[in-house]
Write a protein that holds these residues in place. Structure first.
Motif, short mmCIF file in Angstrom:
data_model
loop_
_atom_site.label_atom_id
_atom_site.label_comp_id
_atom_site.label_asym_id
_atom_site.label_seq_id
_atom_site.Cartn_x
_atom_site.Cartn_y
_atom_site.Cartn_z
N MET A 1 0.88 -1.04 -0.07
CA MET A 1 0.07 0.10 0.07
C MET A 1 0.81 1.42 -0.04
SD MET A 1 -2.94 -1.41 0.17
CE MET A 1 -2.60 -2.88 0.85
N LYS A 2 0.51 2.11 -0.80
CA LYS A 2 1.28 3.45 -0.93
C LYS A 2 0.20 4.39 -0.56
CE LYS A 2 1.36 4.61 -5.73
NZ LYS A 2 1.95 4.90 -6.93
N ASN A 3 0.81 5.80 -0.26
CA ASN A 3 0.00 6.94 -0.21
C ASN A 3 -0.62 6.94 1.37
OD1 ASN A 3 -0.52 9.50 -1.05
ND2 ASN A 3 -2.58 8.88 -1.32
N ILE A 4 -0.22 6.19 2.41
CA ILE A 4 -0.54 6.17 3.64
C ILE A 4 -0.28 7.78 4.26
CG2 ILE A 4 -0.52 5.22 5.94
CD1 ILE A 4 -1.35 3.36 3.56
N THR A 40 3.67 6.21 7.73
CA THR A 40 3.49 7.52 6.75
C THR A 40 4.05 7.05 5.34
OG1 THR A 40 3.35 9.25 8.45
CG2 THR A 40 3.77 9.83 6.19
N GLY A 41 3.61 7.08 4.29
CA GLY A 41 4.15 6.72 3.19
C GLY A 41 3.48 5.38 2.68
N SER A 42 4.27 4.09 3.19
CA SER A 42 3.58 3.06 2.60
C SER A 42 3.88 1.77 3.64
CB SER A 42 4.64 2.58 1.50
OG SER A 42 5.79 2.33 1.75
N VAL A 43 2.98 0.87 3.72
CA VAL A 43 3.17 -0.42 4.30
C VAL A 43 3.03 -1.72 3.44
CG1 VAL A 43 1.79 0.68 6.43
CG2 VAL A 43 0.61 -0.67 4.61
N ARG A 44 3.69 -2.64 4.08
CA ARG A 44 3.83 -3.73 3.06
C ARG A 44 2.97 -4.82 3.65
NH1 ARG A 44 8.18 -6.56 -0.19
NH2 ARG A 44 7.76 -8.60 -0.19
N ASP A 101 -0.39 -12.11 -10.18
CA ASP A 101 0.87 -11.36 -9.84
C ASP A 101 0.70 -11.20 -8.19
OD1 ASP A 101 3.11 -9.78 -9.43
OD2 ASP A 101 2.46 -8.08 -10.71
N PRO A 102 1.82 -12.00 -7.74
CA PRO A 102 1.94 -11.78 -6.11
C PRO A 102 2.61 -10.57 -5.62
CG PRO A 102 3.88 -13.03 -6.91
CD PRO A 102 2.86 -12.64 -8.30
N VAL A 103 3.12 -9.77 -6.50
CA VAL A 103 3.58 -8.42 -5.93
C VAL A 103 2.82 -7.43 -6.75
CG1 VAL A 103 5.60 -6.95 -5.80
CG2 VAL A 103 5.77 -9.38 -5.62
N ARG A 104 2.22 -6.74 -5.86
CA ARG A 104 1.30 -5.57 -6.54
C ARG A 104 1.25 -4.32 -5.31
NH1 ARG A 104 -4.42 -7.63 -8.07
NH2 ARG A 104 -4.58 -8.59 -5.89
N THR A 105 1.29 -3.15 -5.93
CA THR A 105 1.35 -1.70 -5.04
C THR A 105 0.06 -1.23 -5.75
OG1 THR A 105 3.86 -1.75 -5.33
CG2 THR A 105 2.45 0.39 -4.80
N ILE A 106 -0.91 -0.93 -4.47
CA ILE A 106 -1.81 -0.30 -4.59
C ILE A 106 -1.88 0.93 -3.54
CG2 ILE A 106 -3.44 -2.20 -5.24
CD1 ILE A 106 -4.72 -2.31 -2.60
N LYS A 107 -2.62 2.22 -4.23
CA LYS A 107 -2.56 3.35 -3.72
C LYS A 107 -3.88 3.61 -2.77
CE LYS A 107 -2.62 8.27 -4.87
NZ LYS A 107 -2.47 9.00 -6.07
N MET A 108 -3.45 4.06 -1.46
CA MET A 108 -4.65 4.52 -0.61
C MET A 108 -5.14 6.09 -1.12
SD MET A 108 -5.99 3.13 2.11
CE MET A 108 -4.84 2.11 2.74
N HIS A 109 -6.43 5.97 -1.04
CA HIS A 109 -7.00 7.33 -1.34
C HIS A 109 -7.83 7.91 -0.13
CE1 HIS A 109 -6.35 6.33 -5.60
NE2 HIS A 109 -6.68 5.37 -5.45
N TYR A 110 -7.67 9.16 -0.08
CA TYR A 110 -8.63 9.83 0.93
C TYR A 110 -9.19 10.89 0.40
CZ TYR A 110 -4.82 7.59 4.17
OH TYR A 110 -4.15 6.78 4.38
N LEU A 111 -10.62 11.04 0.73
CA LEU A 111 -11.65 12.05 0.06
C LEU A 111 -11.82 13.12 1.12
CD1 LEU A 111 -14.23 9.50 -1.37
CD2 LEU A 111 -12.13 10.87 -2.40
N LYS A 112 -11.44 12.86 2.54
CA LYS A 112 -11.57 13.83 3.51
C LYS A 112 -10.36 14.06 4.20
CE LYS A 112 -16.21 14.24 4.02
NZ LYS A 112 -16.96 15.49 4.63
#
Length: 112
Positions: A1-4, A40-44, A101-112
């Motif tokens: 996960m990125k964008n924490i 902050t930033g990313s977690v695995r 794919d066993p390795v993927r990066t997904i982006k966290m989205h914040y609306l508030k």
């Protein structure tokens, strides 16, 4: 996960192999589940027990540790992420969200 956005709470990650469970967000049907301290930033998130198959990922930043994605009306007030999503408003169908794919990066989205 990125964008924490911060270190409050945890990131909850659900791995789904069933289209109906994914579409409904049925956490009881997840084949993989992790609670990871937010950073902050990313977690695995690693799921070594899941080999092969097609999986979709649902995640959210549970900033208050209540194990729910908090909403104001229908708008999330905590971050959320879906594999295969092109942006914060995209709700990809299972066919696009699921991957071998066993390795993927997904982006966290914040609306508030």
């Amino acid at each position: 996960m990125k964008n924490i956005r911060n270190t409050r709470g945890q990131v909850i990650v659900l791995v789904m192999e069933d289209a109906h469970a994914y579409q409904s967000g049925n956490d009881e049907a997840a084949v993989g589940y992790l609670e990871i301290p937010a950073s902050t930033g990313s977690v695995r998130a690693d799921f070594p027990e899941l080999a092969g198959g097609r999986y979709a990922v649902i995640a959210f930043h549970d900033e208050n540790r209540n194990r729910d994605l908090d909403l104001e009306g229908e708008i999330p007030v905590e971050g959320y992420a879906l594999s295969g999503a092109r942006d914060a408003y995209d709700e990809p169908p299972f066919q696009r969200a699921a991957s071998k794919d066993p390795v993927r990066t997904i982006k966290m989205h914040y609306l508030k």
